[in-house]
Design a protein around this motif. Structure first.
Motif, PDB file in Angstrom:
ATOM      1  N   GLY A  45       0.866  -1.320  -0.125  1.00 16.67           N
ATOM      2  CA  GLY A  45       0.195   0.210  -0.173  1.00 16.67           C
ATOM      3  C   GLY A  45       1.025   1.497  -0.237  1.00 16.67           C
ATOM      4  O   GLY A  45       1.792   1.542   1.108  1.00 16.67           O
ATOM      5  N   CYS A  46       0.621   2.168  -0.921  1.00 18.61           N
ATOM      6  CA  CYS A  46       1.880   3.054  -1.134  1.00 18.61           C
ATOM      7  C   CYS A  46       1.144   4.357  -1.373  1.00 18.61           C
ATOM      8  O   CYS A  46       0.644   4.691  -2.522  1.00 18.61           O
ATOM      9  CB  CYS A  46       2.633   2.878  -2.707  1.00 18.61           C
ATOM     10  N   SER A  47       0.619   5.206  -0.131  1.00 20.41           N
ATOM     11  CA  SER A  47      -0.206   6.477  -0.036  1.00 20.41           C
ATOM     12  C   SER A  47       0.993   7.674  -1.377  1.00 20.41           C
ATOM     13  O   SER A  47       0.688   8.801  -1.991  1.00 20.41           O
ATOM     14  CB  SER A  47      -0.578   7.364   1.077  1.00 20.41           C
ATOM     15  N   GLY A  48       2.557   7.129  -1.386  1.00 20.28           N
ATOM     16  CA  GLY A  48       2.758   8.643  -2.414  1.00 20.28           C
ATOM     17  C   GLY A  48       3.681   9.023  -0.610  1.00 20.28           C
ATOM     18  O   GLY A  48       4.791   9.949  -0.871  1.00 20.28           O
ATOM     19  N   GLY A  49       3.697   8.895   0.408  1.00 24.41           N
ATOM     20  CA  GLY A  49       3.674   9.590   1.645  1.00 24.41           C
ATOM     21  C   GLY A  49       5.185   8.433   1.918  1.00 24.41           C
ATOM     22  O   GLY A  49       5.809   7.868   1.648  1.00 24.41           O
ATOM     23  N   ALA A  50       6.429   9.466   3.061  1.00 22.43           N
ATOM     24  CA  ALA A  50       7.369   9.282   3.463  1.00 22.43           C
ATOM     25  C   ALA A  50       7.451   7.435   4.036  1.00 22.43           C
ATOM     26  O   ALA A  50       8.173   6.940   2.956  1.00 22.43           O
ATOM     27  CB  ALA A  50       8.234   9.911   4.305  1.00 22.43           C
ATOM     28  N   ASP A  51       6.723   7.658   4.509  1.00 19.53           N
ATOM     29  CA  ASP A  51       6.182   6.020   5.046  1.00 19.53           C
ATOM     30  C   ASP A  51       6.871   4.803   4.056  1.00 19.53           C
ATOM     31  O   ASP A  51       6.825   3.589   4.150  1.00 19.53           O
ATOM     32  CB  ASP A  51       5.297   5.677   6.321  1.00 19.53           C
ATOM     33  N   SER A  52       5.462   5.033   3.496  1.00 20.37           N
ATOM     34  CA  SER A  52       4.891   4.197   2.253  1.00 20.37           C
ATOM     35  C   SER A  52       6.446   3.475   1.194  1.00 20.37           C
ATOM     36  O   SER A  52       6.178   2.783   0.578  1.00 20.37           O
ATOM     37  CB  SER A  52       3.875   4.559   2.239  1.00 20.37           C
ATOM     38  N   VAL A  53       6.501   5.526   0.938  1.00 16.38           N
ATOM     39  CA  VAL A  53       7.453   5.293  -0.046  1.00 16.38           C
ATOM     40  C   VAL A  53       8.628   4.489  -0.241  1.00 16.38           C
ATOM     41  O   VAL A  53       9.146   3.418  -0.105  1.00 16.38           O
ATOM     42  CB  VAL A  53       8.205   6.872  -0.592  1.00 16.38           C
ATOM     43  N   ALA A  54       9.304   4.549   1.782  1.00 11.12           N
ATOM     44  CA  ALA A  54      10.535   4.043   2.382  1.00 11.12           C
ATOM     45  C   ALA A  54      10.270   2.303   2.518  1.00 11.12           C
ATOM     46  O   ALA A  54      11.302   1.770   1.701  1.00 11.12           O
ATOM     47  CB  ALA A  54      11.048   4.356   3.905  1.00 11.12           C
ATOM     48  N   LEU A  55       9.036   2.314   2.272  1.00 11.76           N
ATOM     49  CA  LEU A  55       8.644   0.536   2.522  1.00 11.76           C
ATOM     50  C   LEU A  55       8.540  -0.077   0.576  1.00 11.76           C
ATOM     51  O   LEU A  55       9.512  -1.054   0.815  1.00 11.76           O
ATOM     52  CB  LEU A  55       7.491   0.674   3.283  1.00 11.76           C
ATOM     53  N   LEU A  56       7.872   0.621  -0.051  1.00 11.78           N
ATOM     54  CA  LEU A  56       8.395   0.096  -1.819  1.00 11.78           C
ATOM     55  C   LEU A  56       9.671  -0.056  -1.493  1.00 11.78           C
ATOM     56  O   LEU A  56      10.446  -0.646  -2.497  1.00 11.78           O
ATOM     57  CB  LEU A  56       7.750   0.778  -2.247  1.00 11.78           C
ATOM     58  N   ARG A  57      10.409   1.093  -1.536  1.00 14.54           N
ATOM     59  CA  ARG A  57      12.233   1.411  -1.780  1.00 14.54           C
ATOM     60  C   ARG A  57      12.725  -0.422  -0.866  1.00 14.54           C
ATOM     61  O   ARG A  57      14.207  -0.549  -1.461  1.00 14.54           O
ATOM     62  CB  ARG A  57      12.713   2.589  -1.476  1.00 14.54           C
ATOM     63  N   LEU A  58      12.586   0.154   0.249  1.00 11.36           N
ATOM     64  CA  LEU A  58      13.289  -1.407   0.847  1.00 11.36           C
ATOM     65  C   LEU A  58      13.279  -2.356   0.603  1.00 11.36           C
ATOM     66  O   LEU A  58      13.750  -3.298   0.104  1.00 11.36           O
ATOM     67  CB  LEU A  58      12.580  -0.669   2.481  1.00 11.36           C
ATOM     68  N   MET A  59      11.479  -2.518   0.051  1.00  8.92           N
ATOM     69  CA  MET A  59      11.408  -4.036  -0.567  1.00  8.92           C
ATOM     70  C   MET A  59      11.968  -4.033  -2.460  1.00  8.92           C
ATOM     71  O   MET A  59      12.693  -5.066  -2.287  1.00  8.92           O
ATOM     72  CB  MET A  59       9.432  -3.979  -0.185  1.00  8.92           C
ATOM     73  N   VAL A  82       3.658  -5.576  -6.454  1.00  5.67           N
ATOM     74  CA  VAL A  82       3.054  -4.573  -6.693  1.00  5.67           C
ATOM     75  C   VAL A  82       2.464  -3.182  -5.456  1.00  5.67           C
ATOM     76  O   VAL A  82       2.060  -3.087  -4.710  1.00  5.67           O
ATOM     77  CB  VAL A  82       1.610  -5.314  -6.269  1.00  5.67           C
ATOM     78  N   ALA A  83       2.387  -2.122  -6.075  1.00  9.03           N
ATOM     79  CA  ALA A  83       2.527  -1.251  -5.811  1.00  9.03           C
ATOM     80  C   ALA A  83       0.663  -0.077  -5.891  1.00  9.03           C
ATOM     81  O   ALA A  83       0.275  -0.468  -7.043  1.00  9.03           O
ATOM     82  CB  ALA A  83       3.256   0.175  -6.161  1.00  9.03           C
ATOM     83  N   ALA A  84       0.357  -0.490  -5.082  1.00  6.91           N
ATOM     84  CA  ALA A  84      -1.328  -0.184  -4.889  1.00  6.91           C
ATOM     85  C   ALA A  84      -1.735   1.188  -4.187  1.00  6.91           C
ATOM     86  O   ALA A  84      -1.103   1.482  -3.507  1.00  6.91           O
ATOM     87  CB  ALA A  84      -1.641  -1.296  -4.648  1.00  6.91           C
ATOM     88  N   HIS A  85      -1.828   1.635  -4.978  1.00  7.81           N
ATOM     89  CA  HIS A  85      -2.358   3.229  -4.609  1.00  7.81           C
ATOM     90  C   HIS A  85      -4.043   3.505  -4.533  1.00  7.81           C
ATOM     91  O   HIS A  85      -4.436   3.916  -6.211  1.00  7.81           O
ATOM     92  CB  HIS A  85      -1.700   4.422  -5.306  1.00  7.81           C
ATOM     93  N   PHE A  86      -4.288   4.367  -3.644  1.00  7.40           N
ATOM     94  CA  PHE A  86      -6.045   4.528  -3.198  1.00  7.40           C
ATOM     95  C   PHE A  86      -6.069   6.047  -3.734  1.00  7.40           C
ATOM     96  O   PHE A  86      -5.209   7.002  -3.086  1.00  7.40           O
ATOM     97  CB  PHE A  86      -6.462   3.465  -2.646  1.00  7.40           C
ATOM     98  N   HIS A  87      -6.861   6.408  -4.940  1.00 11.36           N
ATOM     99  CA  HIS A  87      -7.065   8.539  -4.898  1.00 11.36           C
ATOM    100  C   HIS A  87      -8.463   8.467  -4.061  1.00 11.36           C
ATOM    101  O   HIS A  87      -9.776   8.081  -4.855  1.00 11.36           O
ATOM    102  CB  HIS A  87      -7.068   8.026  -6.584  1.00 11.36           C
ATOM    103  N   HIS A  88      -8.208   9.144  -3.703  1.00 10.45           N
ATOM    104  CA  HIS A  88      -9.636   9.041  -2.838  1.00 10.45           C
ATOM    105  C   HIS A  88     -10.294  10.746  -3.572  1.00 10.45           C
ATOM    106  O   HIS A  88     -11.656  10.250  -2.921  1.00 10.45           O
ATOM    107  CB  HIS A  88      -9.744   9.401  -1.059  1.00 10.45           C
ATOM    108  N   GLY A  89      -9.724  10.874  -4.210  1.00  6.60           N
ATOM    109  CA  GLY A  89     -10.687  11.627  -4.916  1.00  6.60           C
ATOM    110  C   GLY A  89     -11.646  13.149  -3.833  1.00  6.60           C
ATOM    111  O   GLY A  89     -12.123  13.607  -4.476  1.00  6.60           O
ATOM    112  N   LEU A  90     -10.225  12.976  -2.714  1.00  4.86           N
ATOM    113  CA  LEU A  90     -11.070  14.184  -1.852  1.00  4.86           C
ATOM    114  C   LEU A  90      -9.836  15.876  -1.895  1.00  4.86           C
ATOM    115  O   LEU A  90     -10.255  16.550  -1.687  1.00  4.86           O
ATOM    116  CB  LEU A  90     -10.622  13.879  -0.989  1.00  4.86           C
ATOM    117  N   ARG A  91      -8.739  15.499  -2.862  1.00  7.30           N
ATOM    118  CA  ARG A  91      -7.509  16.863  -3.191  1.00  7.30           C
ATOM    119  C   ARG A  91      -7.500  17.571  -4.226  1.00  7.30           C
ATOM    120  O   ARG A  91      -6.783  18.366  -4.417  1.00  7.30           O
ATOM    121  CB  ARG A  91      -6.359  16.622  -2.094  1.00  7.30           C
ATOM    122  N   GLY A  92      -7.942  17.143  -5.508  1.00 10.71           N
ATOM    123  CA  GLY A  92      -8.140  17.507  -6.473  1.00 10.71           C
ATOM    124  C   GLY A  92      -7.135  17.401  -7.428  1.00 10.71           C
ATOM    125  O   GLY A  92      -6.574  16.373  -7.229  1.00 10.71           O
ATOM    126  N   HIS A  93      -6.128  18.257  -8.040  1.00 12.08           N
ATOM    127  CA  HIS A  93      -4.473  18.428  -8.409  1.00 12.08           C
ATOM    128  C   HIS A  93      -3.824  16.998  -7.161  1.00 12.08           C
ATOM    129  O   HIS A  93      -3.045  16.760  -7.939  1.00 12.08           O
ATOM    130  CB  HIS A  93      -4.354  18.762  -9.432  1.00 12.08           C
TER     131      HIS A  93
END
Length: 371
Positions: A45-59, A82-93
């Motif tokens: 699960g990767c939101s693009g935030g620091a923690d999930s980016v670190a996990l994906l890069r570590l793996m 599989v990098a999985a990202h959920f776009h909530h559609g709440l913050r526009g661009h």
């Protein structure tokens, strides 16, 4: 520029230890040995935030390092990420930018990429979490993955414990975030496992590690919104606690780990409780206890753990059950006066005679207590 756009790229900080990334890699390897996941599919699960980016890069780094080592005996070629990202559609661009960032990161690391779009309507914490989890489960099932990896940190765990404490949660809630758990309780659901290999890493430590290599991430401006309870705990409550108790986060994490060890023992006893007292689960029918039942089996702590297991199997709203709700059931367990009361999720609890029956109120026929 928005906050998320400004913090899209980070050069190494001059005060960041040069070995911060290597140290994090070492901790990650110890927490989740590569031999357990290199030959299977893993959804990250990767939101693009620091923690999930670190996990994906570590793996990706650990997998590639193991694959390139001729002496490792690796079977990594059969596994995939599989990098999985959920776009909530709440913050526009800004949300669009997060999705594009994760897609590009997946391409850079040679990972598969999955994207899902939310309805852009529901913005409360519970709905957002449920939508993400459902998406990750669907992705894992469709891709044939063994694990869903999430990037919760030690700080997330501490905030969760405090949140549960303030809600009046019981022993399970005070154990914090489980480092791993099966997707469900049914035999066919045991093969999919949620895992959180960064639970012992601090949030600042993860960011230092990323900065040490110049790795970028995204900042979600909604993480600064104290209307969300977890954000309020993070920004308002924790600073107050740490002003008086500087090591509070580590202390709370240690307490949660101790609590989880106790929970593991209680869970084993809970299985015995279910065998002894649950007549059947559909409808849920429980034998009320005699006053002379053995204390080890009649303990309310064990009974609550057993009921939590049943709640999960029934897919009843476990998160809405407060300690007062569990205590209401506890009061009805011993043989005594009849009682009828409601529980979250439109559940009706009827204690009559030597049995308790819990059913959905929309049931067409009244469930008769068995003799």
């Amino acid at each position: 520029m928005t906050r998320s756009e400004r913090q899209d790229s980070f050069p190494p900080h001059p005060d960041t230890p040069p070995d911060a990334w290597d140290s994090l890699v070492t901790e990650f390897r110890a927490a989740w040995p590569v031999g357990r996941w290199e030959s299977v599919g893993v959804v990250v699960g990767c939101s693009g935030g620091a923690d999930s980016v670190a996990l994906l890069r570590l793996m990706a780094a650990v997998r590639n390092e193991t694959s390139s080592n001729p002496n490792s005996g690796s079977r990594a070629a059969t596994g995939f990420l599989v990098a999985a990202h959920f776009h909530h559609g709440l913050r526009g661009h800004e949300s669009d930018g997060d999705a594009e960032f994760v897609a590009e990161l997946a391409r850079e690391l040679g990972c598969r990429f999955e994207l899902a779009l939310g309805d852009g309507i529901h913005s409360d914490e519970a709905n957002l979490r449920d939508h993400r989890r459902a998406f990750l489960q669907r992705t894992a099932s469709r891709r044939g993955c063994r694990y869903i990896a999430l990037a919760h940190s030690l700080d997330d765990n501490v905030e969760t414990v405090l949140h549960h404490l303030l809600r009046g949660s019981g022993p399970t809630g005070l154990a914090g975030i489980a480092p791993y758990r099966s997707y469900g309780h049914e035999p066919e659901q045991q093969d999919l496992v949620w895992i959180r290999p960064l639970l012992n890493a601090r949030r600042d430590q993860i960011r230092e590690a990323l900065r040490s290599r110049g790795f970028s991430w995204r900042e979600d401006a909604s993480n600064e919104d104290d209307r969300y309870r977890r954000n309020w705990i993070r920004h308002q409550l924790m600073p107050l606690i740490e002003a008086q108790f500087p090591d509070a986060s580590n202390a709370i994490a240690r307490a949660a780990n101790t609590q989880r060890e106790m929970i593991d023992t209680i869970d084993a006893l809970a299985d015995q409780w279910i065998e002894r007292f649950v007549i059947h689960e559909s409808p849920l029918t429980i034998r009320r206890t005699e006053s002379d039942e053995p204390p080890a089996v009649d303990s309310w702590t064990i009974a609550q753990a057993a009921l939590r297991t049943i709640w999960a199997r029934q897919q009843w709203p476990l998160g809405e059950m407060s300690m007062s709700h569990w205590r209401a059931i506890a009061a009805a367990l011993p043989l005594g006066p009849d009682a009828v009361f409601m529980l979250p999720g439109d559940l009706r609890c009827v204690a009559k005679g030597d049995q308790i029956v819990i059913t959905k109120t929309h049931a067409r026929a009244e469930i008769e207590l068995q003799s």
